[in-house]
Design an enzyme around this catalytic site. Structure first.
Site, PDB file in Angstrom:
ATOM      1  N   VAL A  60      97.486  53.396  24.603  1.00 39.53           N
ATOM      2  CA  VAL A  60      97.956  53.669  23.245  1.00 39.53           C
ATOM      3  C   VAL A  60      97.059  54.636  22.475  1.00 39.53           C
ATOM      4  CG1 VAL A  60      96.743  51.793  22.058  1.00 39.53           C
ATOM      5  CG2 VAL A  60      99.028  52.464  21.297  1.00 39.53           C
ATOM      6  N   TYR A  61      95.845  54.896  22.952  1.00 41.40           N
ATOM      7  CA  TYR A  61      94.943  55.771  22.216  1.00 41.40           C
ATOM      8  C   TYR A  61      95.489  57.202  22.173  1.00 41.40           C
ATOM      9  CZ  TYR A  61      91.293  52.149  22.615  1.00 41.40           C
ATOM     10  OH  TYR A  61      90.574  50.978  22.544  1.00 41.40           O
ATOM     11  N   SER A  62      95.698  57.666  20.939  1.00 39.73           N
ATOM     12  CA  SER A  62      96.194  59.035  20.711  1.00 39.73           C
ATOM     13  C   SER A  62      97.420  59.327  21.553  1.00 39.73           C
ATOM     14  CB  SER A  62      95.089  60.064  20.981  1.00 39.73           C
ATOM     15  OG  SER A  62      94.015  59.890  20.087  1.00 39.73           O
ATOM     16  N   ASP A  63      98.317  58.333  21.611  1.00 41.46           N
ATOM     17  CA  ASP A  63      99.606  58.512  22.279  1.00 41.46           C
ATOM     18  C   ASP A  63      99.436  58.949  23.735  1.00 41.46           C
ATOM     19  OD1 ASP A  63     102.392  58.532  22.427  1.00 41.46           O
ATOM     20  OD2 ASP A  63     102.530  60.635  21.830  1.00 41.46           O
ATOM     21  N   GLY A  64      98.452  58.365  24.396  1.00 37.83           N
ATOM     22  CA  GLY A  64      98.245  58.664  25.810  1.00 37.83           C
ATOM     23  C   GLY A  64      97.334  59.835  26.097  1.00 37.83           C
TER      24      GLY A  64
END
Length: 326
Positions: A60-64
């Site tokens: 989920v970090y920075s949308d992958g």
């Protein structure tokens, strides 16, 4: 660099883990303060040069894009066999049904997406990012077991949750002969010590490796209480963590500053040294967006706080509302 076993496993990890939430495209996801790829790569390379072999990220970090950046950097700078890559699953990755959570469908889908973004055939540690109240834990644990048996993960771990939830997960795995969690990534620092009541003793008893996130309390322990940063001004989650205990927390920050001044070292080294000495912590997860962040973290490995210093750091603490599980 020091290396230790992760809990009761044979896996050797550096005494520091580089947290990679800070590395991701700023226009993607919820963190506008993250560093893009070209800015991120020098920190990953320096971490490797310092002997750090343990890297933690999440789908989920920075949308992958964190996984993508970390994966490319590690492929360029290191041998896959030399590094320990950890990532997490739970957060919503797309709109609509089955876009997040810990159902069998979500786990089986997201492990493949994470492997694709990271550019690897397997992750060393696959962690559930939070507890899923909508999915039976039996379904989650069996799916994670199958991920391990498929060779897509070497070990599995968990992150912030109640101690009863973690123990239930271990019991479910043991009773079915499934792969059990080997690590707990929870919230531990001088400003939040509630994990010392139940979770840390449980981990010690069960031989679980502890890899706490935010050991510097999102930087609050490294600067004067009223000083802000670009991240603190935009970090909506972080703003909720200390609002009700500000007076006591300020005293803790001042104690860190006093001991750091006496020793002639940056405050970050004192705050991190306290975490490193807390049992049964294995490898704190550190963030690095400035060069000295890594230098301070490594230097903290060589600081042995005295009993009097530990007492001075811990004395102002007051009980906090249990948090960090959302």
């Amino acid at each position: 660099m020091e290396y230790v076993k992760l809990g009761r496993t044979g896996l050797e990890v550096s005494r520091l883990c580089l947290g990679c939430m800070s590395y991701g495209e700023p226009e993607r996801g919820n963190h506008s303060w993250t560093l893009g790829e070209e800015e991120s790569r020098p920190f990953i390379r320096k971490a490797l040069d310092l002997g750090i072999n343990f890297f933690d990220t999440a789908n989920v970090y920075s949308d992958g894009t964190s996984e993508e950046i970390v994966g490319r950097a590690l492929r360029d700078f290191a041998s896959r066999d030399e590094v320990v890559i950890a990532t997490k699953v739970h957060g919503t990755m797309r709109k609509g049904p089955n876009g997040g959570g810990l159902s069998r469908k979500a786990i089986m889908t997201e492990i493949d997406h994470s492997l694709r973004r990271l550019g690897t055939d397997y992750v060393d540690l696959y962690q559930i990012h939070r507890w899923d109240y909508e999915t039976p834990i039996e379904e989650t644990m069996e799916a994670l077991h199958d991920v391990v048996k498929a060779g897509k993960a070497r070990y599995i771990g968990a992150s912030s949750m109640y101690a009863w939830q973690f123990l239930k997960s271990l019991h479910v795995a043991d009773s079915h002969g499934w792969t059990r969690f080997v690590s707990m990534q929870n919230y531990v620092n001088l400003l939040y010590r509630e994990e010392e009541r139940e979770m840390l003793p449980l981990c010690a008893s069960e031989g679980i490796g502890v890899i706490p996130w935010s050991p510097l309390a999102r930087g609050r322990l490294t600067r004067d209480w009223d000083t802000t940063s670009a991240r603190s001004e935009t970090d909506e989650f972080g703003k909720t963590l200390y609002a009700k205990t500000a007076d006591a927390d300020r005293q803790v920050v001042e104690a860190v500053a006093a001991i750091a001044a006496e020793r002639g070292v940056p405050r970050a080294q004192i705050a991190l040294a306290w975490v490193l000495q807390k049992q049964p912590i294995t490898s704190p997860i550190i963030g690095a967006t400035k060069e000295h962040h890594l230098d301070d973290a490594v230097a903290a490995l060589h600081i042995q706080l005295t009993e009097a210093e530990v007492q001075a750091l811990e004395a102002p603490y007051v009980p906090h509302t249990v948090t960090g599980f959302a």
